[in-house]
Design a protein around this motif. Structure first.
Motif, PDB file in Angstrom:
ATOM      1  N   GLY A  87      22.442  33.486  18.631  1.00  0.00           N
ATOM      2  CA  GLY A  87      21.360  34.441  18.515  1.00  0.00           C
ATOM      3  C   GLY A  87      21.900  35.859  18.527  1.00  0.00           C
ATOM      4  O   GLY A  87      23.096  36.091  18.355  1.00  0.00           O
ATOM      5  N   THR A  88      20.987  36.812  18.735  1.00  0.00           N
ATOM      6  CA  THR A  88      21.328  38.232  18.726  1.00  0.00           C
ATOM      7  C   THR A  88      21.061  38.810  20.104  1.00  0.00           C
ATOM      8  O   THR A  88      20.002  38.577  20.682  1.00  0.00           O
ATOM      9  CB  THR A  88      20.494  38.977  17.657  1.00  0.00           C
ATOM     10  OG1 THR A  88      20.643  38.294  16.402  1.00  0.00           O
ATOM     11  CG2 THR A  88      20.948  40.414  17.510  1.00  0.00           C
ATOM     12  N   TRP A  89      22.016  39.571  20.618  1.00  0.00           N
ATOM     13  CA  TRP A  89      21.984  40.088  21.983  1.00  0.00           C
ATOM     14  C   TRP A  89      22.258  41.585  21.985  1.00  0.00           C
ATOM     15  O   TRP A  89      23.073  42.067  21.191  1.00  0.00           O
ATOM     16  CB  TRP A  89      23.062  39.403  22.821  1.00  0.00           C
ATOM     17  CG  TRP A  89      22.958  37.920  22.853  1.00  0.00           C
ATOM     18  CD1 TRP A  89      23.421  37.037  21.913  1.00  0.00           C
ATOM     19  CD2 TRP A  89      22.348  37.125  23.866  1.00  0.00           C
ATOM     20  NE1 TRP A  89      23.140  35.752  22.297  1.00  0.00           N
ATOM     21  CE2 TRP A  89      22.484  35.783  23.493  1.00  0.00           C
ATOM     22  CE3 TRP A  89      21.704  37.430  25.062  1.00  0.00           C
ATOM     23  CZ2 TRP A  89      22.000  34.733  24.273  1.00  0.00           C
ATOM     24  CZ3 TRP A  89      21.228  36.386  25.836  1.00  0.00           C
ATOM     25  CH2 TRP A  89      21.380  35.056  25.444  1.00  0.00           C
ATOM     26  N   GLU A  90      21.604  42.311  22.893  1.00  0.00           N
ATOM     27  CA  GLU A  90      21.853  43.751  23.017  1.00  0.00           C
ATOM     28  C   GLU A  90      22.316  44.068  24.433  1.00  0.00           C
ATOM     29  O   GLU A  90      21.742  43.594  25.413  1.00  0.00           O
ATOM     30  CB  GLU A  90      20.607  44.565  22.683  1.00  0.00           C
ATOM     31  CG  GLU A  90      20.906  46.064  22.696  1.00  0.00           C
ATOM     32  CD  GLU A  90      19.830  46.911  22.058  1.00  0.00           C
ATOM     33  OE1 GLU A  90      20.011  48.146  22.036  1.00  0.00           O
ATOM     34  OE2 GLU A  90      18.814  46.361  21.573  1.00  0.00           O
ATOM     35  N   LEU A  91      23.341  44.899  24.510  1.00  0.00           N
ATOM     36  CA  LEU A  91      23.890  45.321  25.796  1.00  0.00           C
ATOM     37  C   LEU A  91      22.861  46.128  26.576  1.00  0.00           C
ATOM     38  O   LEU A  91      22.205  47.006  26.014  1.00  0.00           O
ATOM     39  CB  LEU A  91      25.145  46.176  25.568  1.00  0.00           C
ATOM     40  CG  LEU A  91      25.846  46.648  26.825  1.00  0.00           C
ATOM     41  CD1 LEU A  91      26.588  45.504  27.490  1.00  0.00           C
ATOM     42  CD2 LEU A  91      26.809  47.769  26.488  1.00  0.00           C
ATOM     43  N   GLN A  92      22.721  45.821  27.867  1.00  0.00           N
ATOM     44  CA  GLN A  92      21.781  46.529  28.728  1.00  0.00           C
ATOM     45  C   GLN A  92      22.471  47.339  29.819  1.00  0.00           C
ATOM     46  O   GLN A  92      22.008  48.414  30.178  1.00  0.00           O
ATOM     47  CB  GLN A  92      20.829  45.533  29.401  1.00  0.00           C
ATOM     48  CG  GLN A  92      19.928  44.827  28.420  1.00  0.00           C
ATOM     49  CD  GLN A  92      19.038  45.792  27.664  1.00  0.00           C
ATOM     50  OE1 GLN A  92      18.257  46.510  28.262  1.00  0.00           O
ATOM     51  NE2 GLN A  92      19.168  45.835  26.353  1.00  0.00           N
ATOM     52  N   SER A  93      23.570  46.817  30.370  1.00  0.00           N
ATOM     53  CA  SER A  93      24.226  47.495  31.487  1.00  0.00           C
ATOM     54  C   SER A  93      25.625  46.930  31.691  1.00  0.00           C
ATOM     55  O   SER A  93      26.030  45.969  31.025  1.00  0.00           O
ATOM     56  CB  SER A  93      23.411  47.308  32.775  1.00  0.00           C
ATOM     57  OG  SER A  93      23.384  45.943  33.148  1.00  0.00           O
ATOM     58  N   PHE A  94      26.325  47.533  32.641  1.00  0.00           N
ATOM     59  CA  PHE A  94      27.649  47.086  33.056  1.00  0.00           C
ATOM     60  C   PHE A  94      27.637  46.889  34.570  1.00  0.00           C
ATOM     61  O   PHE A  94      26.933  47.604  35.273  1.00  0.00           O
ATOM     62  CB  PHE A  94      28.712  48.150  32.743  1.00  0.00           C
ATOM     63  CG  PHE A  94      28.785  48.537  31.296  1.00  0.00           C
ATOM     64  CD1 PHE A  94      29.635  47.883  30.425  1.00  0.00           C
ATOM     65  CD2 PHE A  94      28.017  49.591  30.810  1.00  0.00           C
ATOM     66  CE1 PHE A  94      29.707  48.256  29.089  1.00  0.00           C
ATOM     67  CE2 PHE A  94      28.086  49.976  29.481  1.00  0.00           C
ATOM     68  CZ  PHE A  94      28.931  49.310  28.616  1.00  0.00           C
ATOM     69  N   TYR A  95      28.422  45.940  35.052  1.00  0.00           N
ATOM     70  CA  TYR A  95      28.639  45.775  36.492  1.00  0.00           C
ATOM     71  C   TYR A  95      30.105  46.050  36.782  1.00  0.00           C
ATOM     72  O   TYR A  95      30.979  45.702  35.979  1.00  0.00           O
ATOM     73  CB  TYR A  95      28.360  44.349  36.968  1.00  0.00           C
ATOM     74  CG  TYR A  95      26.937  43.892  36.943  1.00  0.00           C
ATOM     75  CD1 TYR A  95      25.862  44.778  37.021  1.00  0.00           C
ATOM     76  CD2 TYR A  95      26.647  42.534  36.859  1.00  0.00           C
ATOM     77  CE1 TYR A  95      24.557  44.321  37.007  1.00  0.00           C
ATOM     78  CE2 TYR A  95      25.343  42.072  36.843  1.00  0.00           C
ATOM     79  CZ  TYR A  95      24.301  42.965  36.917  1.00  0.00           C
ATOM     80  OH  TYR A  95      23.003  42.508  36.900  1.00  0.00           O
ATOM     81  N   SER A  96      30.367  46.638  37.943  1.00  0.00           N
ATOM     82  CA  SER A  96      31.730  46.788  38.453  1.00  0.00           C
ATOM     83  C   SER A  96      31.883  45.878  39.659  1.00  0.00           C
ATOM     84  O   SER A  96      30.947  45.695  40.436  1.00  0.00           O
ATOM     85  CB  SER A  96      31.992  48.228  38.896  1.00  0.00           C
ATOM     86  OG  SER A  96      31.933  49.096  37.802  1.00  0.00           O
ATOM     87  N   TYR A  97      33.065  45.308  39.825  1.00  0.00           N
ATOM     88  CA  TYR A  97      33.394  44.452  40.958  1.00  0.00           C
ATOM     89  C   TYR A  97      34.612  45.062  41.652  1.00  0.00           C
ATOM     90  O   TYR A  97      35.721  44.964  41.145  1.00  0.00           O
ATOM     91  CB  TYR A  97      33.751  43.047  40.500  1.00  0.00           C
ATOM     92  CG  TYR A  97      32.638  42.308  39.801  1.00  0.00           C
ATOM     93  CD1 TYR A  97      31.858  41.399  40.486  1.00  0.00           C
ATOM     94  CD2 TYR A  97      32.379  42.508  38.447  1.00  0.00           C
ATOM     95  CE1 TYR A  97      30.837  40.699  39.842  1.00  0.00           C
ATOM     96  CE2 TYR A  97      31.369  41.818  37.803  1.00  0.00           C
ATOM     97  CZ  TYR A  97      30.607  40.916  38.508  1.00  0.00           C
ATOM     98  OH  TYR A  97      29.598  40.227  37.860  1.00  0.00           O
ATOM     99  N   ASP A  98      34.416  45.704  42.805  1.00  0.00           N
ATOM    100  CA  ASP A  98      35.544  46.316  43.505  1.00  0.00           C
ATOM    101  C   ASP A  98      36.382  45.296  44.259  1.00  0.00           C
ATOM    102  O   ASP A  98      37.595  45.434  44.360  1.00  0.00           O
ATOM    103  CB  ASP A  98      35.058  47.399  44.478  1.00  0.00           C
ATOM    104  CG  ASP A  98      34.642  48.663  43.749  1.00  0.00           C
ATOM    105  OD1 ASP A  98      35.024  48.839  42.572  1.00  0.00           O
ATOM    106  OD2 ASP A  98      33.931  49.483  44.357  1.00  0.00           O
ATOM    107  N   ASP A  99      35.740  44.255  44.792  1.00  0.00           N
ATOM    108  CA  ASP A  99      36.470  43.262  45.580  1.00  0.00           C
ATOM    109  C   ASP A  99      36.785  42.000  44.784  1.00  0.00           C
ATOM    110  O   ASP A  99      37.292  41.032  45.322  1.00  0.00           O
ATOM    111  CB  ASP A  99      35.694  42.905  46.847  1.00  0.00           C
ATOM    112  CG  ASP A  99      34.351  42.239  46.554  1.00  0.00           C
ATOM    113  OD1 ASP A  99      34.007  42.050  45.369  1.00  0.00           O
ATOM    114  OD2 ASP A  99      33.647  41.902  47.520  1.00  0.00           O
ATOM    115  N   GLY A 100      36.469  41.981  43.488  1.00  0.00           N
ATOM    116  CA  GLY A 100      36.751  40.822  42.657  1.00  0.00           C
ATOM    117  C   GLY A 100      35.717  39.723  42.744  1.00  0.00           C
ATOM    118  O   GLY A 100      35.812  38.721  42.037  1.00  0.00           O
TER     119      GLY A 100
END
Length: 149
Positions: free
Chosen positions: A33-46
């Motif tokens: 299908g077709t997808w649109e980017l909404q946000s990003f997550y950061s992981y400081d502790d992995g």
């Protein structure tokens, strides 16, 4: 009499097993299908999400998956550089592997020699996250998408 009781017991077992349906395994959602980017997550502790970054105003990134092929494009209003790519993809229950066949010159120069991208995949019917990880397998950041078609 024992034969009749045995026969009744067997009929009872047969009927009860005919009505019993084992639970169905959870089906894997399709990424087609077709997808649109909404946000990003950061992981400081992995492991845990430490920050959520929404996409910038006017920024659009769309990915299309179909029949083993992926194509994506990115539009950044303040950037005149073109960003797109095309290739193949493979999905397993917990991973997404994209192999880039060609891309815009800006993307190709940014990639250097990297052509295969491996992500942890977290997918539902309407959303998915492709999660990047470091050499030790710790999560670093993710791109979070919503299905638009």
């Amino acid at each position: 009499m024992k034969k009749i009781l045995g026969l009744v017991f067997l009929v009872f077992i047969f009927i009860s097993t005919a009505w019993y349906a084992p639970p169905k395994p959870e089906t894997m959602h399709s990424i087609e299908g077709t997808w649109e980017l909404q946000s990003f997550y950061s992981y400081d502790d992995g492991v845990n999400i430490s920050d959520t970054v929404p996409k910038a105003d006017g920024y659009r990134q769309v990915k299309m998956y179909y029949n083993g092929k992926v194509m994506w494009t990115r539009y950044v209003p303040q950037d005149s550089v073109e960003w797109f790519g095309y290739g193949q993809y493979k999905v397993t229950p917990d991973s997404l592997i994209e192999t880039l066949e060609y891309a815009s010159s800006s993307m190709m120069s940014a990639l250097d020699t990297l052509r295969v991208f491996r992500f942890e995949l977290d997918i539902t019917e309407r959303t998915y996250s492709q999660i990047s990880f470091d050499e030790e397998g710790n999560r670093t950041f993710s791109e979070n998408y919503v299905r638009i078609d």
